[in-house]
Scaffold this active site. Structure first.
Site, mmCIF file in Angstrom:
data_model
loop_
_atom_site.group_PDB
_atom_site.id
_atom_site.type_symbol
_atom_site.label_atom_id
_atom_site.label_comp_id
_atom_site.label_asym_id
_atom_site.label_seq_id
_atom_site.Cartn_x
_atom_site.Cartn_y
_atom_site.Cartn_z
ATOM 1 N N ASP A 17 77.235 128.115 7.511
ATOM 2 C CA ASP A 17 78.427 128.014 6.680
ATOM 3 C C ASP A 17 78.380 126.660 5.999
ATOM 4 O O ASP A 17 78.239 125.630 6.647
ATOM 5 C CB ASP A 17 79.668 128.119 7.575
ATOM 6 C CG ASP A 17 80.957 127.846 6.795
ATOM 7 O OD1 ASP A 17 80.891 127.690 5.561
ATOM 8 O OD2 ASP A 17 82.024 127.788 7.428
ATOM 9 N N ASP A 59 80.473 124.497 3.188
ATOM 10 C CA ASP A 59 81.509 124.401 2.168
ATOM 11 C C ASP A 59 81.700 122.955 1.756
ATOM 12 O O ASP A 59 81.031 122.055 2.264
ATOM 13 C CB ASP A 59 82.810 125.094 2.598
ATOM 14 C CG ASP A 59 83.528 124.325 3.682
ATOM 15 O OD1 ASP A 59 83.295 123.113 3.821
ATOM 16 O OD2 ASP A 59 84.334 124.948 4.385
ATOM 17 N N ASP A 93 77.629 123.559 8.570
ATOM 18 C CA ASP A 93 78.744 123.253 9.459
ATOM 19 C C ASP A 93 78.340 123.611 10.886
ATOM 20 O O ASP A 93 78.173 124.777 11.220
ATOM 21 C CB ASP A 93 79.964 124.059 9.006
ATOM 22 C CG ASP A 93 81.205 123.649 9.774
ATOM 23 O OD1 ASP A 93 81.137 122.652 10.516
ATOM 24 O OD2 ASP A 93 82.235 124.322 9.624
#
Ligand code: SF4
Lengths: 409, 316
Positions: free
Chosen positions: A96, A98, A313
């Site tokens: 992930d 972001d 992450d």
């Protein structure tokens, strides 16, 4: 709680999307746990399982959740309330990325932020997942999260059973965490591959080769490009640049050291300079003083390692029962579709064109804006002042979800 | 040859003897000695001593003991393998399901296998980030490959044991089984008073001492109590195996269930490492047992432990 008109409008449109759009189903669909958050209720509903896809579709059309998640894990009993009863059987490996994990991305405007995050995702995929770790393109499912980043799902059978600890090792690999500099630059006095805790002040180090595997090769490439960068600069420019790089160094690195370091590397006749020997003979022993060598090592650790590392992450990857957004669902805070992609489509992918749900149509809707908004959506430019405006449905949904507009007075 | 023959025939007396020896050595030294195999007969006996040893271990029916035995057998195999030539090592690896390829001067295995079988090795040099990796393959020296094979074997042996044992086996080895059980019981007693490895039980706060006693005695401990104790032991640096070992003396010890709980709390499954609750929380759960004078001065069970450590040092 009575719903305001804006929320009702968005829910109507989401429901339409779920009725008309083909739903993307994860494999082992019936073994996954689902979770939902809603527009009209607090909290999260989870521990839900769907034996058949039609049931999920009905649920989405009727309940109209704002956010739809499914578990990266698959279970014997996905709808059981406790983990022990669920009985974990395996989990996709998830990455992930972001805006919060990409340096400097948080402060950019939304569209630019997504461009910056995409660059990092591409690096993560090309360098690490397809590169070092050797996954097959077909094993990767890349997903635009609908919000501030991207996910990568890997369902290669060999990763499904990896434990949390083992997954964290993969994250550490990508982020270069705990990289052992003594392993990267093996000293000739010790056998390669052996480790000693003791720090020997004057051992002779060798340069790693670009043909070696893993972080050795990566560090060599990073050093080469750092050297090239410095080589292009004039003497004064280079020392200034170096001084800037050393600003965050733990030790005090003075002007004299920097000049000495520069001279060791770039002084002398072309072909015989320190930098030439470094490249040709793969040696680290080009420094006239230990201070210079130590300073260069600092650069390697602070600049090169940090520049070459990938981002992801950590808690998401190491959590083997994480809930993650369902591809082809809608994101309640943007109205964007959570778009499944493959590597080839990723380069060209632009959320503002490609994540606007097809199902939303372009009938005109009247909205009210507090502040002026400029926005490109589906190749159309919207330049909206404060007050009333008429926009196509797809734009209305996006603006309302992002709380930049409302319907009604 | 049948199991019956192996168990009773005079011809296999030496194999049975050797099997017993294997187990006893493991019990006493924690490892299995080298047995010279100069003749073919020696080799056969050595080979037959394996199933015997495994039956004895299984009959003792002690999870901690079974695990230690599996580890010792695997380690032994590694020591032998290290001296074998490359084709042989590759063959063994292949039979165990490891996909090994020769690489110039060494070997390579898939990184997922590497992760799985190096998970217990906590030194920096085993971290994935410090490996040469190309296209998903981790390069290994022979020394490291046999170490990986040792892990594969430990897992394999642990999963195969305990074997089912019948009356005949129990009868035949009754003496050994009793003897081993007695030794294990004595050790357990010592452990209870002395502490567990690096962790000193004497310094435990009263609550943790009590919880540990209860679990070991198989008493009913509420979930909050188990949680507090496991988190406490984990924070003191015990790994899941050691914690399980500590609990394994409970008469109702359920390895699968306990393993899940322990690995969950220590973060191996959940990814979150939990820390033990502070005294006020312990009190509200009703698991602050018999607080003593020192307890008046601290707010957290961990401070109790740390405090005691200081007190111990300064006395010396
Ligand atoms: S006061 Fe704290 S340390 Fe002492 S027994 Fe109670 S919970 Fe344990």
């Amino acid at each position: 709680m009575p719903l305001d008109e804006s929320t009702r409008f968005v829910m109507r449109m989401f429901s339409k999307h779920y009725r008309e759009a083909p739903l993307h189903m994860p494999d082992r669909f019936s073994k996954r746990e689902f979770g939902f958050m809603f527009f009209d209720r607090q909290g999260m509903v989870r521990h839900v399982g769907f034996p058949q896809r039609a049931q999920l579709k009905n649920y989405l059309v009727e309940q109209v959740p704002a956010h739809v998640y499914y578990s990266c894990a698959y279970y014997e009993k996905p709808d059981a309330q406790t983990m022990a009863e669920k009985s974990w059987q395996g989990a996709d490996l998830i990455f992930d990325l972001d805006a919060d994990h990409v340096e400097g991305a948080q402060d950019l405007p939304y569209a630019k932020m997504l461009v910056r995050v995409k660059e990092e995702v591409i690096r993560l995929i090309d360098e690490f997942l397809l590169g070092d770790l050797g996954f097959d393109q077909d094993d990767l499912r890349i997903v635009f999260s609908g919000g501030r980043g991207y996910h990568v799902h890997i369902s290669d059978p060999k990763v499904l059973k990896l434990s949390s600890h083992e997954r964290r090792e993969i994250v550490d690999y990508i982020t270069g965490t705990d990289l052992d500099i003594d392993w990267v630059f093996p000293s000739t006095t010790f056998e390669i591959g052996r480790f000693k805790d003791r720090v020997d002040a004057d051992r002779k180090r060798a340069m790693p080769l670009a043909s070696e595997g893993g972080w050795r090769a990566r560090m060599r490439k990073g050093i080469d490009s750092l050297l090239e960068e410095l080589e292009r600069l004039t003497n004064t420019e280079a020392t200034m640049r170096l001084a800037e790089m050393f600003k965050d160094s733990k030790r005090e690195i003075g002007k004299k050291t920097i000049e000495g370091l520069y001279k060791d590397l770039f002084g002398g006749r072309k072909g015989r300079r320190g930098v030439d020997r470094m490249r040709d003979e793969n040696t680290f022993e080009v420094f006239s003083e230990k201070r210079h060598a130590d300073a260069f090592m600092d650069l390697v650790d602070m600049r090169v390692r940090v520049k070459m590392k990938g981002e992801t992450d950590e808690p998401v990857t190491s959590d083997i029962k994480r809930l993650i957004r369902l591809p082809s669902s809608l994101h309640g805070k943007t109205g964007f579709e959570v778009v499944p992609l493959d590597r080839d489509r990723l380069d060209e992918f632009d959320p503002f064109r490609d994540a606007v749900p097809e199902t939303l149509g372009d009938e005109a809707v009247e909205i009210v804006l507090e502040n002026p908004v400029q926005l490109d959506l589906r190749d159309e430019r919207f330049d909206l002042g404060p007050g009333k405006a008429e926009v196509p449905t797809f734009a209305a949904v996006h603006l309302i979800c992002r709380k930049q507009a409302r319907i009604g007075p | 040859m049948t199991l019956d023959q192996l168990m009773s025939s005079v011809a296999y007396e030496r194999a049975r003897y050797q099997g017993r020896e294997r187990v006893m050595e493991m019990l006493v030294d924690g490892s299995i000695d080298d047995h010279p195999m100069t003749t073919k007969v020696d080799a056969t006996i050595e080979l037959l001593s394996y199933p015997i040893a495994r039956m004895i271990v299984s009959a003792v029916a002690d999870p901690g003991f079974v695990r230690r035995y599996a580890i010792a057998e695997a380690k032994k195999a590694n020591e032998r393998l290290r001296n074998e030539d490359i084709p042989f090592v590759m063959k063994v690896a292949g039979e165990l399901g490891l996909d090994v390829s020769p690489e110039d001067g060494g070997f390579s295995i898939d990184f997922a296998d590497f992760l799985r079988f190096s998970a217990k090795m906590r030194s920096k040099s085993w971290k994935l980030v410090n490996q040469k990796i190309q296209k998903g393959r981790v390069q290994l020296t022979k020394y490291r490959l046999t170490r990986i094979i040792e892990s594969v074997l430990t897992e394999k042996f642990s999963s195969e044991l305990p074997l089912e044992v019948n009356e005949a086996i129990l009868g035949k080895f009754a003496r050994e089984i009793e003897e081993i059980k007695a030794v294990l019981e004595v050790r357990r007693k010592e452990q209870r008073t002395e502490g567990m490895g690096r962790v000193s039980i004497v310094r435990f706060p009263p609550c943790m001492k009590k919880l540990l006693e209860m679990i070991r005695a198989g008493e009913n401990v509420p979930h909050s109590g188990r949680f507090a104790l496991v988190a406490f032991l984990h924070t003191l640096g015990m790994d899941s195996e050691e914690i399980l070992e500590t609990f394994s003396t409970a008469p109702d010890f359920d390895e699968r269930k306990s393993r899940y709980q322990v690995e969950h709390i220590s973060g191996e499954i959940s990814g979150t490492e939990y820390t033990p609750p502070e005294c006020s929380t312990m009190k509200s759960y009703g698991i602050c047992f018999d607080p003593d004078d020192l307890c008046q001065r601290i707010k957290h069970p961990l401070s109790y432990y740390r405090f005691k450590r200081r007190a111990f040092r300064s006395r010396k």
